[in-house]
Design a protein around this motif. Structure first.
Motif, mmCIF file in Angstrom:
data_model
loop_
_atom_site.group_PDB
_atom_site.id
_atom_site.type_symbol
_atom_site.label_atom_id
_atom_site.label_comp_id
_atom_site.label_asym_id
_atom_site.label_seq_id
_atom_site.Cartn_x
_atom_site.Cartn_y
_atom_site.Cartn_z
ATOM 1 N N CYS A 168 0.835 -1.213 0.000
ATOM 2 C CA CYS A 168 0.000 0.000 0.000
ATOM 3 C C CYS A 168 0.861 1.252 0.000
ATOM 4 N N VAL A 169 1.842 1.291 0.916
ATOM 5 C CA VAL A 169 2.720 2.470 1.020
ATOM 6 C C VAL A 169 3.460 2.699 -0.295
ATOM 7 N N LEU A 170 4.028 1.633 -0.860
ATOM 8 C CA LEU A 170 4.789 1.764 -2.104
ATOM 9 C C LEU A 170 3.888 2.154 -3.274
ATOM 10 N N PHE A 171 2.676 1.590 -3.325
ATOM 11 C CA PHE A 171 1.741 1.909 -4.411
ATOM 12 C C PHE A 171 1.315 3.375 -4.353
ATOM 13 N N PHE A 172 0.933 3.837 -3.182
ATOM 14 C CA PHE A 172 0.478 5.220 -3.054
ATOM 15 C C PHE A 172 1.609 6.201 -3.371
ATOM 16 N N LYS A 173 2.809 5.912 -2.889
ATOM 17 C CA LYS A 173 3.937 6.809 -3.175
ATOM 18 C C LYS A 173 4.210 6.861 -4.678
ATOM 19 N N SER A 174 4.108 5.704 -5.324
ATOM 20 C CA SER A 174 4.341 5.644 -6.766
ATOM 21 C C SER A 174 3.284 6.432 -7.531
ATOM 22 N N GLN A 175 2.024 6.266 -7.159
ATOM 23 C CA GLN A 175 0.938 6.950 -7.864
ATOM 24 C C GLN A 175 0.948 8.452 -7.596
ATOM 25 N N PHE A 176 1.203 8.825 -6.335
ATOM 26 C CA PHE A 176 1.203 10.257 -5.989
ATOM 27 C C PHE A 176 2.398 10.977 -6.617
ATOM 28 N N SER A 177 3.485 10.254 -6.858
ATOM 29 C CA SER A 177 4.659 10.882 -7.471
ATOM 30 C C SER A 177 4.382 11.325 -8.906
ATOM 31 N N LYS A 178 3.329 10.787 -9.515
ATOM 32 C CA LYS A 178 2.959 11.164 -10.882
ATOM 33 C C LYS A 178 2.172 12.480 -10.925
ATOM 34 N N ILE A 179 1.703 12.918 -9.751
ATOM 35 C CA ILE A 179 0.930 14.172 -9.670
ATOM 36 C C ILE A 179 1.909 15.336 -9.517
ATOM 37 N N GLU A 180 1.931 16.221 -10.476
ATOM 38 C CA GLU A 180 2.928 17.301 -10.479
ATOM 39 C C GLU A 180 2.580 18.425 -9.500
ATOM 40 N N THR A 181 1.308 18.782 -9.404
ATOM 41 C CA THR A 181 0.903 19.860 -8.495
ATOM 42 C C THR A 181 0.737 19.304 -7.086
ATOM 43 N N HIS A 182 1.587 19.777 -6.166
ATOM 44 C CA HIS A 182 1.596 19.166 -4.841
ATOM 45 C C HIS A 182 0.275 19.362 -4.106
ATOM 46 N N TYR A 183 -0.408 20.472 -4.347
ATOM 47 C CA TYR A 183 -1.640 20.695 -3.591
ATOM 48 C C TYR A 183 -2.733 19.703 -3.982
ATOM 49 N N TYR A 184 -2.654 19.154 -5.199
ATOM 50 C CA TYR A 184 -3.592 18.085 -5.563
ATOM 51 C C TYR A 184 -3.347 16.851 -4.692
ATOM 52 N N LYS A 185 -2.078 16.600 -4.406
ATOM 53 C CA LYS A 185 -1.747 15.473 -3.516
ATOM 54 C C LYS A 185 -2.372 15.694 -2.135
ATOM 55 N N ILE A 186 -2.251 16.930 -1.643
ATOM 56 C CA ILE A 186 -2.803 17.253 -0.324
ATOM 57 C C ILE A 186 -4.319 17.058 -0.311
ATOM 58 N N ILE A 187 -5.001 17.514 -1.367
ATOM 59 C CA ILE A 187 -6.460 17.399 -1.431
ATOM 60 C C ILE A 187 -6.891 15.937 -1.481
ATOM 61 N N ILE A 188 -6.229 15.152 -2.335
ATOM 62 C CA ILE A 188 -6.585 13.729 -2.454
ATOM 63 C C ILE A 188 -6.319 13.002 -1.134
ATOM 64 N N GLY A 189 -5.139 13.243 -0.553
ATOM 65 C CA GLY A 189 -4.809 12.611 0.725
ATOM 66 C C GLY A 189 -5.786 13.015 1.819
ATOM 67 N N SER A 190 -6.152 14.275 1.858
ATOM 68 C CA SER A 190 -7.082 14.770 2.881
ATOM 69 C C SER A 190 -8.466 14.147 2.731
ATOM 70 N N VAL A 191 -8.930 13.982 1.492
ATOM 71 C CA VAL A 191 -10.243 13.358 1.249
ATOM 72 C C VAL A 191 -10.244 11.912 1.747
ATOM 73 N N ILE A 192 -9.182 11.181 1.428
ATOM 74 C CA ILE A 192 -9.078 9.792 1.893
ATOM 75 C C ILE A 192 -9.075 9.737 3.415
ATOM 76 N N LEU A 193 -8.298 10.633 4.030
ATOM 77 C CA LEU A 193 -8.231 10.692 5.488
ATOM 78 C C LEU A 193 -9.582 11.043 6.106
ATOM 79 N N THR A 194 -10.215 12.063 5.567
ATOM 80 C CA THR A 194 -11.492 12.533 6.127
ATOM 81 C C THR A 194 -12.565 11.446 6.086
ATOM 82 N N VAL A 195 -12.721 10.815 4.935
ATOM 83 C CA VAL A 195 -13.735 9.761 4.788
ATOM 84 C C VAL A 195 -13.455 8.615 5.757
ATOM 85 N N SER A 196 -12.191 8.222 5.847
ATOM 86 C CA SER A 196 -11.811 7.107 6.730
ATOM 87 C C SER A 196 -12.042 7.449 8.193
ATOM 88 N N LEU A 197 -11.697 8.682 8.585
ATOM 89 C CA LEU A 197 -11.870 9.094 9.981
ATOM 90 C C LEU A 197 -13.335 9.223 10.363
#
Length: 426
Positions: free
Chosen positions: A244-273
Motif C-alpha cells: 500500500c505504502v509503495l503503491f500510493f507513493k508511486s501513484q502520488f509521485s505522478k501528480i505534479e501539483t503538490h496541492y492536488y496530492k494534499i487534497i486527495i490525501g485529505s479526502v481519503i483521510l477525512t472519509v476514513s476518519l
C-alpha cells in the motif's frame, strides 16, 4: 619503539575518551528530543481528537490544514526537500560524503508532530529516528577523529531515540543493529550501550511510564497452533501495508501539483476518519481502549466488520498520509494493525470454535508480529513490545510468532518500505 607504542596507546585512549563523551551527549540529546516529541504529541493529539469527536467537521478541517502547513514549512523553511524517512539514513551511512543536514532535526520534529496531531494516520517513531540519527551525524562531523565512526554514532542517536519512545534500551540497540548497521563493531557496542544507558537514565529520572498498562497473567501451550496462525496472518498483513505504502507513493509521485496530492490525501483521510475515528493519528488512544478487559465479548457481525474495516483501511490511510506529504513511517501503524488483528483472531476462535484463548495475549503478540514483518526486524519487535507493556511473560510466543511473520512476509514479498527501490524490481 617504546615511545612509538606509548604514543599510539595514548592516542587510542584519547580517542576512546572522546567516543565515550560524545556518546553520552548523543544519548542525552536524542532521548530528550524523543521524550519531548512524545509528550507534546500526546498532549495535542488528545485535545484535537476530542474536538473532532465532539464536532466531526474537524475531521474534514484538520487533515487538509495539517498537510498544508507541512507543505508550507517544507517550501519556505526546510529547503524544499521532502522527508524520505529512514531511507535518508541509509543514503548517509552508505556514502562517505553524504551527511544528514542539520535542518533534519527541526524538520522531522515539527512535521512529525503536525502530521499526527492533525489526524495523519501514522506515528512519530520514524520522525524521532531520523531526527536523532541527525544528532549522531552532526556529532560525527565535529571532529576528524569521529569520521570513521559515522555509522556507529548515527546508530547511537537512533538507539537512544527508540529507548526514549518505548522504554526499552534493548529494542533501541536491536533496531540500530537489525535495520541500520547490520554489523557489530567495538565502537558500535561502546557508543550504543552508553547512549541507551544515558537515555534510559533520563526516562527513569522523568519517571516515564510504559505506554500500555497491562496485566498479562500467563499463556498456554494449547494456544501454539493459533499463535502460528496469527504469525502467518501478520506476515500477510505486513505485506499488504508495505505494498500500500509503495503503491500510493508511486501513484502520488505522478501528480505534479503538490496541492492536488494534499487534497486527495485529505479526502481519503477525512472519509476514513468519519467511518472509523480510531484511525486518527497514531491510534494509541484506540489501543488503550482495546486493552480494556471489558472488550472480551462475543464477536458479532457488526463488531467483526468494524475490526476488518479498520485492518483494511489503516494501511490505506497511512499510505495516503505519507504520500501526500505527511511525516512518519510504519511503526505505529504496524502496532495498531497487529493489535486489532490479534483481537479479531482471538474473538473469532472464541466465538465460533470455543477455543477459549486469551484475547489480550493475541493483541500483544499481534503487535509484535506485524511490526516484525513490516520492518524485517524480529528482535526489535520483541523487545519493543515487551518494553511497551513492561512485561516479558509472553516472550517465548512473541519470539516464535515474530520469526514466523517475518519469514512469511519475506517469502511473499522480499522488500519492506525501507529496502525497496524501483531498480530492484527491474
Amino acid at each position: 619503539m617504546n615511545n612509538t607504542s606509548r604514543i599510539k596507546k595514548n592516542y587510542q585512549f584519547i580517542k576512546f575518551q572522546k567516543l565515550v563523551i560524545v556518546s553520552v551527549l548523543i544519548g542525552f540529546l536524542s532521548a530528550f528530543l524523543g521524550v519531548a516529541l512524545k509528550k507534546i504529541t500526546e498532549y495535542y493529539e488528545e485535545i484535537f481528537f476530542h474536538k473532532a469527536t465532539v464536532n466531526p467537521l474537524f475531521f474534514v478541517i484538520f487533515p487538509i490544514f495539517g498537510l498544508s502547513v507541512i507543505y508550507f514549512l517544507r517550501e519556505y523553511l526546510f529547503r524544499k526537500k521532502e522527508n524520505k524517512g529512514i531511507k535518508e539514513i541509509f543514503e548517509s551511512t552508505n556514502s562517505k560524503s553524504k551527511n544528514l543536514p542539520n535542518y533534519k532535526i527541526p524538520s522531522h520534529f515539527i512535521n512529525g508532530l503536525l502530521t499526527v496531531i492533525f489526524g495523519g494516520s501514522t506515528g512519530i517513531e520514524v520522525s524521532t529516528v531520523v531526527a536523532s540519527a541527525t544528532i549522531g551525524s552532526v556529532a560525527q562531523r565535529k571532529q576528524n577523529v569521529f569520521k570513521q565512526y559515522k555509522t556507529e554514532l548515527i546508530c547511537a542517536g537512533i538507539a537512544a531515540g527508540i529507548t526514549a519512545l518505548f522504554s526499552s534500551p534493548v529494542a533501541g540497540i536491536f533496531f540500530a543493529l537489525e535495520v541500520i548497521s547490520r554489523k557489530v563493531t567495538r565502537a558500535f557496542l561502546i557508543s550504543n550501550l552508553i547512549a541507551v544507558t544515558v537515555a534510559f537514565g533520563l526516562i527513569s529520572l522523568l519517571d516515564e511510564k510504559p505506554l500500555f498498562a497491562l496485566t498479562i497473567t500467563t499463556w498456554h501451550l494449547k494456544a501454539i497452533p493459533y499463535f502460528i496462525l496469527l504469525g502467518i496472518l501478520a506476515g500477510l498483513n505486513s505485506v499488504y501495508l508495505t505494498r500500500c505504502v509503495l503503491f500510493f507513493k508511486s501513484q502520488f509521485s505522478k501528480i505534479e501539483t503538490h496541492y492536488y496530492k494534499i487534497i486527495i490525501g485529505s479526502v481519503i483521510l477525512t472519509v476514513s476518519l468519519l467511518l472509523f475515528p480510531q484511525l486518527y493519528g497514531e491510534g494509541y488512544h484506540a489501543l488503550k481502549t482495546l486493552f480494556n478487559p471489558t472488550n472480551e465479548i462475543p464477536l458479532t457481525l457488526s463488531l467483526a466488520l468494524t475490526y476488518v474495516g479498520i485492518i483494511v483501511l489503516k494501511p490505506i490511510v497511512t499510505s495516503a498520509t505519507l504520500a501526500s506529504g505527511g511525516d512518519g513511517g510504519v511503526f505505529a501503524p504496524s502496532l495498531f494493525i497487529g493489535a486489532f488483528l490479534g483481537l479479531l483472531v482471538a474473538s473469532t476462535l472464541n466465538t465460533f470454535f470455543n477455543v477459549n484463548v486469551i484475547p489480550l495475549n493475541f493483541m500483544v503478540i499481534g503487535m509484535a508480529a506485524v511490526l516484525s514483518a513490516s520492518i524485517h526486524a524480529p528482535f526489535t519487535a520483541i523487545f519493543l513490545v515487551c518494553g511497551l507493556t513492561n512485561d516479558y511473560t509472553l516472550f517465548l510466543p512473541i519470539l516464535m510468532v515474530c520469526l514466523i511473520s517475518k519469514y512469511t512476509a519475506k517469502i511473499i514479498y522480499p522488500y519492506n518500505v525501507y529496502t525497496y527501490t524501483p531498480s530492484l524490481t527491474k
